[in-house]
Design a protein around this motif. Structure first.
Motif, mmCIF file in Angstrom:
data_model
loop_
_atom_site.group_PDB
_atom_site.id
_atom_site.type_symbol
_atom_site.label_atom_id
_atom_site.label_comp_id
_atom_site.label_asym_id
_atom_site.label_seq_id
_atom_site.Cartn_x
_atom_site.Cartn_y
_atom_site.Cartn_z
ATOM 1 N N LYS B 129 0.829 -1.197 0.000
ATOM 2 C CA LYS B 129 0.000 0.000 0.000
ATOM 3 C C LYS B 129 0.866 1.251 0.000
ATOM 4 O O LYS B 129 0.559 2.228 -0.683
ATOM 5 C CB LYS B 129 -0.920 -0.003 1.219
ATOM 6 C CG LYS B 129 -1.858 1.195 1.275
ATOM 7 C CD LYS B 129 -2.741 1.160 2.519
ATOM 8 C CE LYS B 129 -3.448 2.504 2.689
ATOM 9 N NZ LYS B 129 -4.164 2.560 3.980
ATOM 10 N N THR B 133 0.770 4.199 -2.709
ATOM 11 C CA THR B 133 0.569 5.591 -2.302
ATOM 12 C C THR B 133 1.615 6.500 -2.946
ATOM 13 O O THR B 133 1.286 7.580 -3.452
ATOM 14 C CB THR B 133 0.649 5.705 -0.762
ATOM 15 O OG1 THR B 133 -0.272 4.789 -0.173
ATOM 16 C CG2 THR B 133 0.311 7.119 -0.312
ATOM 17 N N CYS B 149 -5.635 2.899 -1.321
ATOM 18 C CA CYS B 149 -6.562 2.016 -0.603
ATOM 19 C C CYS B 149 -7.565 1.396 -1.570
ATOM 20 O O CYS B 149 -7.854 0.202 -1.501
ATOM 21 C CB CYS B 149 -7.267 2.795 0.508
ATOM 22 S SG CYS B 149 -7.928 1.759 1.821
ATOM 23 N N MET B 152 -5.759 -1.255 -3.488
ATOM 24 C CA MET B 152 -5.521 -2.447 -2.654
ATOM 25 C C MET B 152 -6.783 -3.285 -2.567
ATOM 26 O O MET B 152 -6.751 -4.521 -2.690
ATOM 27 C CB MET B 152 -5.087 -2.014 -1.244
ATOM 28 C CG MET B 152 -3.654 -1.562 -1.140
ATOM 29 S SD MET B 152 -2.466 -2.885 -1.472
ATOM 30 C CE MET B 152 -2.663 -3.921 -0.019
#
Lengths: 188, 188
Positions: B129, B133, B149, B152
């Motif tokens: 993650k 990001t 997010c 993911m």
DNA sequence: GATTGGGTTGACCGATCTGTTCATGTTTAG
DNA sequence: CTAAACATGAACAGATCGGTCAACCCAATC
């Protein structure tokens, strides 16, 4: 053993398998925790696998029931129901008893595609997707099956991440992603 | 035991655990399949848990490396890399050796949040993650963590569904959903 | 009160689990 | 060549695995 006792046995076994895993939960523990002797258990279930299958059948019934009921309670219009899915999931994640998806776990522990336990887990997912497809069709989407597939992916991802870390709140993020996907999926 | 032998042991143990599950794979089988005697194995790993942790460390390194390399090979611009994730996943799903996500399985079999194996699995997801990001930030998204997010969630969902049923092709659907999400996420 | 029979039980079976010990090779270094 | 270091297979310990069995209980019938 009365039908009540049998149902209670399955219910308690469900909890044990759900919490500890299938291989890691021995039949001796099941006997001890349910208060039913191993001999009696094996009178009603030929093997441990049979008991697990019965547990998964109960879980499928309970979970689909809870989810479908939740959707109807949270929203009236089909389109709103699709989004409400993630509100229902959020409620579930916040329960103390939440331990992830039992069918994902079952499939992970019995991975052979032909294994009855795996087949039952797959059937659960198939039924869920079927329902989402119906709702998506009622909501007027041009490709209801694609919409259902997108929702399934978001749902499984949210569950897995919720089970692995309580730090973030994937239900909210999943809902936000679903909103974007639904808002831009073609209608009839 | 040479460093080579040790690495080979971990590699073969990885395959066994990945294919059969952790609890279902005994140390006797590991010894037989790797050709390393149980005595030697226990000289280098105090417990089975230690071996599993070493296996997961290797898996984390190999998988993250494969994925990050794949993203860079498939696309140059950060934004394209985010979408290329699902092409890399699709390639992975189509490998004969594909058996789902090892960390999801590990987390499913060792569910206590404080368990070292679970912690290691969670760390793997956290690192992934984090990378997403960074890429999302480079791509100019206003809320890179939210984008990561969402990705993911789509990634985990796609993996779980790919592992449970080869009937549909969730990588394609996940990519389509990701395209919609990325296209409508706010930029700086 | 004696008999019967379905349901339950604790004890037990062989197999397998993780982990250890040990006597016997097999390398490797000086 | 020798000695230290390491690896091996086989056996073992103690626990637990899935599964079974003869004995037992207790209510219903005669």
């Amino acid at each position: 053993m009365s039908q009540n006792k049998r149902a209670e046995l399955i219910q308690k076994a469900l909890w044990l398998f759900y919490r500890n895993g299938f291989h890691a939960t021995g039949m001796d523990l099941v006997a001890k925790e349910t208060g039913v002797s191993k001999t009696s258990i094996y009178k009603h279930f030929r093997t441990k696998e049979d008991l697990i299958l019965a547990v998964l059948r109960l879980r499928d019934e309970n979970f689909r029931n809870m989810l479908l009921r939740g959707l109807e309670d949270k929203a009236a219009k089909p389109e709103d129901q699709l989004l409400a899915l993630f509100d229902v999931l959020k409620d579930w994640f916040e329960e103390d008893s939440f331990q992830g998806c039992m069918f994902i776990k079952a499939s992970a522990e019995f991975q052979e595609a032909s294994h009855p336990i795996n087949a039952q887990a797959m059937e659960h997912k198939r039924l869920l997707k079927e329902h989402f497809t119906d709702v998506a069709r009622a909501a007027g989407f041009a490709d209801p099956e694609a919409v259902a597939c997108h929702l399934m992916i978001l749902k499984e991802g949210a569950i897995v991440l919720a089970a692995m870390s309580h730090s973030c709140v994937p239900a909210g993020d999943a809902k936000e992603a679903a909103r974007l996907v639904l808002a831009h999926s073609p209608r009839i």
